[in-house]
Design a protein around this motif. Structure first.
Motif, PDB file in Angstrom:
ATOM      1  N   LEU A  24     -16.865 -14.570 -14.406  1.00  0.00           N
ATOM      2  CA  LEU A  24     -16.451 -13.579 -13.412  1.00  0.00           C
ATOM      3  C   LEU A  24     -16.512 -14.161 -12.005  1.00  0.00           C
ATOM      4  CD1 LEU A  24     -15.635 -10.696 -12.662  1.00  0.00           C
ATOM      5  CD2 LEU A  24     -18.058 -10.093 -12.646  1.00  0.00           C
ATOM      6  N   THR A  25     -17.553 -14.926 -11.711  1.00  0.00           N
ATOM      7  CA  THR A  25     -17.667 -15.553 -10.391  1.00  0.00           C
ATOM      8  C   THR A  25     -16.521 -16.519 -10.137  1.00  0.00           C
ATOM      9  OG1 THR A  25     -20.073 -15.347 -10.511  1.00  0.00           O
ATOM     10  CG2 THR A  25     -19.175 -16.887  -8.890  1.00  0.00           C
ATOM     11  N   ALA A  26     -16.163 -17.304 -11.159  1.00  0.00           N
ATOM     12  CA  ALA A  26     -15.035 -18.240 -11.009  1.00  0.00           C
ATOM     13  C   ALA A  26     -13.726 -17.493 -10.802  1.00  0.00           C
ATOM     14  CB  ALA A  26     -14.946 -19.134 -12.245  1.00  0.00           C
ATOM     15  N   THR A  27     -13.551 -16.351 -11.461  1.00  0.00           N
ATOM     16  CA  THR A  27     -12.326 -15.571 -11.296  1.00  0.00           C
ATOM     17  C   THR A  27     -12.234 -14.993  -9.895  1.00  0.00           C
ATOM     18  OG1 THR A  27     -12.403 -15.007 -13.649  1.00  0.00           O
ATOM     19  CG2 THR A  27     -10.970 -13.682 -12.245  1.00  0.00           C
ATOM     20  N   ILE A  28     -13.366 -14.559  -9.340  1.00  0.00           N
ATOM     21  CA  ILE A  28     -13.364 -13.984  -7.990  1.00  0.00           C
ATOM     22  C   ILE A  28     -13.151 -15.059  -6.933  1.00  0.00           C
ATOM     23  CG2 ILE A  28     -14.804 -12.791  -6.282  1.00  0.00           C
ATOM     24  CD1 ILE A  28     -16.098 -11.272  -8.577  1.00  0.00           C
ATOM     25  N   VAL A  90     -10.875  -9.582  -3.881  1.00  0.00           N
ATOM     26  CA  VAL A  90     -11.684  -8.578  -3.186  1.00  0.00           C
ATOM     27  C   VAL A  90     -11.265  -7.193  -3.667  1.00  0.00           C
ATOM     28  CG1 VAL A  90     -12.047 -10.006  -1.141  1.00  0.00           C
ATOM     29  CG2 VAL A  90     -10.084  -8.451  -1.230  1.00  0.00           C
ATOM     30  N   SER A  91     -12.138  -6.235  -3.445  1.00  0.00           N
ATOM     31  CA  SER A  91     -11.868  -4.837  -3.761  1.00  0.00           C
ATOM     32  C   SER A  91     -12.076  -4.025  -2.491  1.00  0.00           C
ATOM     33  CB  SER A  91     -12.794  -4.354  -4.883  1.00  0.00           C
ATOM     34  OG  SER A  91     -12.430  -3.078  -5.324  1.00  0.00           O
ATOM     35  N   VAL A  92     -11.040  -3.296  -2.060  1.00  0.00           N
ATOM     36  CA  VAL A  92     -11.036  -2.580  -0.790  1.00  0.00           C
ATOM     37  C   VAL A  92     -10.742  -1.111  -1.058  1.00  0.00           C
ATOM     38  CG1 VAL A  92     -10.102  -2.502   1.534  1.00  0.00           C
ATOM     39  CG2 VAL A  92     -10.166  -4.661   0.319  1.00  0.00           C
ATOM     40  N   THR A 198      -8.720   2.620  -4.467  1.00  0.00           N
ATOM     41  CA  THR A 198      -9.496   1.383  -4.437  1.00  0.00           C
ATOM     42  C   THR A 198      -8.583   0.275  -4.940  1.00  0.00           C
ATOM     43  OG1 THR A 198     -11.574   2.565  -4.836  1.00  0.00           O
ATOM     44  CG2 THR A 198     -11.550   0.196  -5.257  1.00  0.00           C
ATOM     45  N   ILE A 199      -8.259  -0.665  -4.072  1.00  0.00           N
ATOM     46  CA  ILE A 199      -7.309  -1.733  -4.380  1.00  0.00           C
ATOM     47  C   ILE A 199      -8.072  -3.020  -4.672  1.00  0.00           C
ATOM     48  CG2 ILE A 199      -5.328  -3.050  -3.567  1.00  0.00           C
ATOM     49  CD1 ILE A 199      -4.635  -0.182  -3.878  1.00  0.00           C
ATOM     50  N   THR A 200      -7.737  -3.649  -5.778  1.00  0.00           N
ATOM     51  CA  THR A 200      -8.240  -4.982  -6.100  1.00  0.00           C
ATOM     52  C   THR A 200      -7.097  -5.966  -5.935  1.00  0.00           C
ATOM     53  OG1 THR A 200      -9.801  -4.048  -7.694  1.00  0.00           O
ATOM     54  CG2 THR A 200      -9.370  -6.407  -7.837  1.00  0.00           C
ATOM     55  N   GLY A 201      -7.315  -7.006  -5.157  1.00  0.00           N
ATOM     56  CA  GLY A 201      -6.245  -7.958  -4.905  1.00  0.00           C
ATOM     57  C   GLY A 201      -6.766  -9.243  -4.306  1.00  0.00           C
ATOM     58  N   ILE A 202      -5.842 -10.152  -4.041  1.00  0.00           N
ATOM     59  CA  ILE A 202      -6.162 -11.466  -3.470  1.00  0.00           C
ATOM     60  C   ILE A 202      -5.943 -11.398  -1.966  1.00  0.00           C
ATOM     61  CG2 ILE A 202      -5.661 -13.931  -3.539  1.00  0.00           C
ATOM     62  CD1 ILE A 202      -4.553 -13.559  -6.334  1.00  0.00           C
ATOM     63  N   PHE A 203      -6.989 -11.655  -1.214  1.00  0.00           N
ATOM     64  CA  PHE A 203      -6.937 -11.624   0.243  1.00  0.00           C
ATOM     65  C   PHE A 203      -6.357 -12.940   0.738  1.00  0.00           C
ATOM     66  CE2 PHE A 203      -9.236 -11.580   4.467  1.00  0.00           C
ATOM     67  CZ  PHE A 203      -8.479 -10.532   4.984  1.00  0.00           C
ATOM     68  N   ARG A 204      -5.228 -12.889   1.427  1.00  0.00           N
ATOM     69  CA  ARG A 204      -4.516 -14.102   1.853  1.00  0.00           C
ATOM     70  C   ARG A 204      -4.349 -14.118   3.368  1.00  0.00           C
ATOM     71  NH1 ARG A 204      -2.472 -16.635  -2.628  1.00  0.00           N
ATOM     72  NH2 ARG A 204      -1.985 -15.341  -4.458  1.00  0.00           N
TER      73      ARG A 204
END
Length: 413
Positions: A24-28, A90-92, A198-204
């Motif tokens: 899970l840490t590697a995925t995040i 991240v989850s926002v 609640t949005i889970t996505g990649i912060f770019r």
């Protein structure tokens, strides 16, 4: 999942954490690489389930199944996103204020050689919106003869979504901050303005350019979020039982607005029965209305007549059709629309001297209402209550932003 026509798999992050916290840490930390591995693993496992596909009556698998992760440990407000979060998962949490039009996003570019007698086609994957035209044809070795074929290229639906901080979680004296997000494929139209999600996505982050025609760029970057998963906060749905197994997790996948999103806050049938029993006990109590009045802004003494009016607005009434009330057909013969309807909600005007707790009462109702928006005199004069005009940061065109009344639709403003 496949029987419902879904082409993705929602995976709870807590399930991965229970079996392998390092995974899970590697995925995040490296979502772009790990998501590809997760997609390959999901497709390989699905390809091995031939017996299950036959039982479901499916001819075969879709082109590609997608892996979606949700329910991360740390759900951040928008103001807590830091540069250290760039290129990580991240989850926002916040409220949707605008959803743009659906536009095609090029993912696979097809080029054809225009050299007479050749006509060779080449394919190139588009990475982050950059189209790289091959310098020469791989067959005839001629340079500058390749031309892009738009109708043979591959596209995905893309939508620009703007999310703002939840008004109930903004620190006192601060202005709400917003975040630009890009939704792709099945995440398009997954939420509408006014939804708390609640949005889970990649912060770019992408670099700002001084001029699109020049190569010089700013040292500053603008940030955005590539949406992976959308979870709506629907805790207000008290009498909406969960479909499927009763003892599963308190989140289910439902179809709403043409897209599939994970709705949180859905109760089990057992919890539903307990809530119904409590409500029936409250209804049987002859003093239940007095208790409801006392529970509205308990710090405000008296003002019971005002609290009664606000309670009527909070609970609302029953919408009625005028045609049905007269015993006629509720649809017109021409367009099929309703001839007339009477709304069940009311408007409340609170008038009084200064410092008699008018704002305290209205603020309490705003916090209780699931889709409540509170706007004061200064806020309502700065922008329109229904809509206001602003400039789109992507297209630089003038667009309409939803006002407080639109965002609080089926709620209280």
């Amino acid at each position: 999942m496949l029987s419902d026509g879904h082409t993705y798999l929602n995976v709870d992050a807590q399930h991965i954490k229970a079996s392998s916290p390092r995974l899970l840490t590697a995925t995040i930390e490296s979502p772009e690489d790990m998501m590809l591995l997760w997609d390959d693993g999901v497709n390989k496992i699905a390809a091995e389930q031939e017996d299950l596909l036959q039982e479901l009556g499916l001819d075969g698998l879709p082109d590609k199944l997608q892996f979606r992760l949700f329910n991360l440990d740390n759900v951040k407000p928008i103001r807590d996103l830091d540069p250290i979060d760039i290129d990580s998962l991240v989850s926002v949490k916040g409220m949707i204020t605008r959803s743009g039009n659906i536009i095609p996003d090029l993912r696979l570019a097809v080029f054809r050689c225009e050299n007479p007698g050749c006509g060779h086609e080449m394919h190139d994957l588009v990475d982050r919106g950059v189209i790289v035209v091959p310098a020469e044809c791989s067959k005839c070795r001629k340079k500058s003869t390749l031309r892009m074929i738009p109708n043979r290229s591959g596209y995905l639906n893309r939508q620009i979504v703007k999310m703002q901080e939840d008004p109930t979680n903004i620190p006192e004296g601060e202005t709400p901050r917003s975040l630009l997000m890009y939704a792709f494929d099945t995440n398009v139209d997954a939420c509408k303005p006014g939804d708390k999600v609640t949005i889970t996505g990649i912060f770019r982050a992408t670099r700002l350019r001084l001029n699109p025609r020049q190569r010089a760029a700013h040292a500053l970057f603008k940030t955005y979020l590539d949406v992976v998963h959308v979870a709506k906060d629907e805790t207000d749905k008290l009498f909406r039982p969960r479909t499927g197994a009763e003892d599963a997790i308190s989140q289910v996948t439902q179809t709403q607005g043409g897209a599939d999103v994970l709705v949180s806050g859905i109760t089990t049938h057992q919890e539903l029965a307990e809530k119904e029993e409590k409500f029936r006990a409250m209804a049987a109590d002859p003093e239940h209305f007095v208790k409801l009045i006392a529970s509205v802004a308990p710090r405000v003494i008296d003002m019971d007549h005002v609290k009664k009016g606000l309670l009527c607005q909070l609970f609302g009434g029953v919408s009625k059709s005028t045609a049905a009330a007269l015993g006629g057909d509720s649809t017109s013969s021409a367009g099929g629309s309703s001839k007339g309807a009477i709304r069940g909600d009311i408007n409340v005007l609170v008038v009084g001297d200064p410092s008699v707790s008018k704002s305290q009462l209205l603020g309490f109702i705003h916090h209780v209402a699931p889709r409540g928006i509170y706007t004061s005199g200064k806020g309502s004069s700065a922008v329109g209550l229904t809509a206001y005009v602003t400039r789109d940061p992507e297209t630089n065109e003038m667009v309409l932003e939803s006002g407080a009344l639109v965002l609080s639709d089926r709620g209280i403003c």
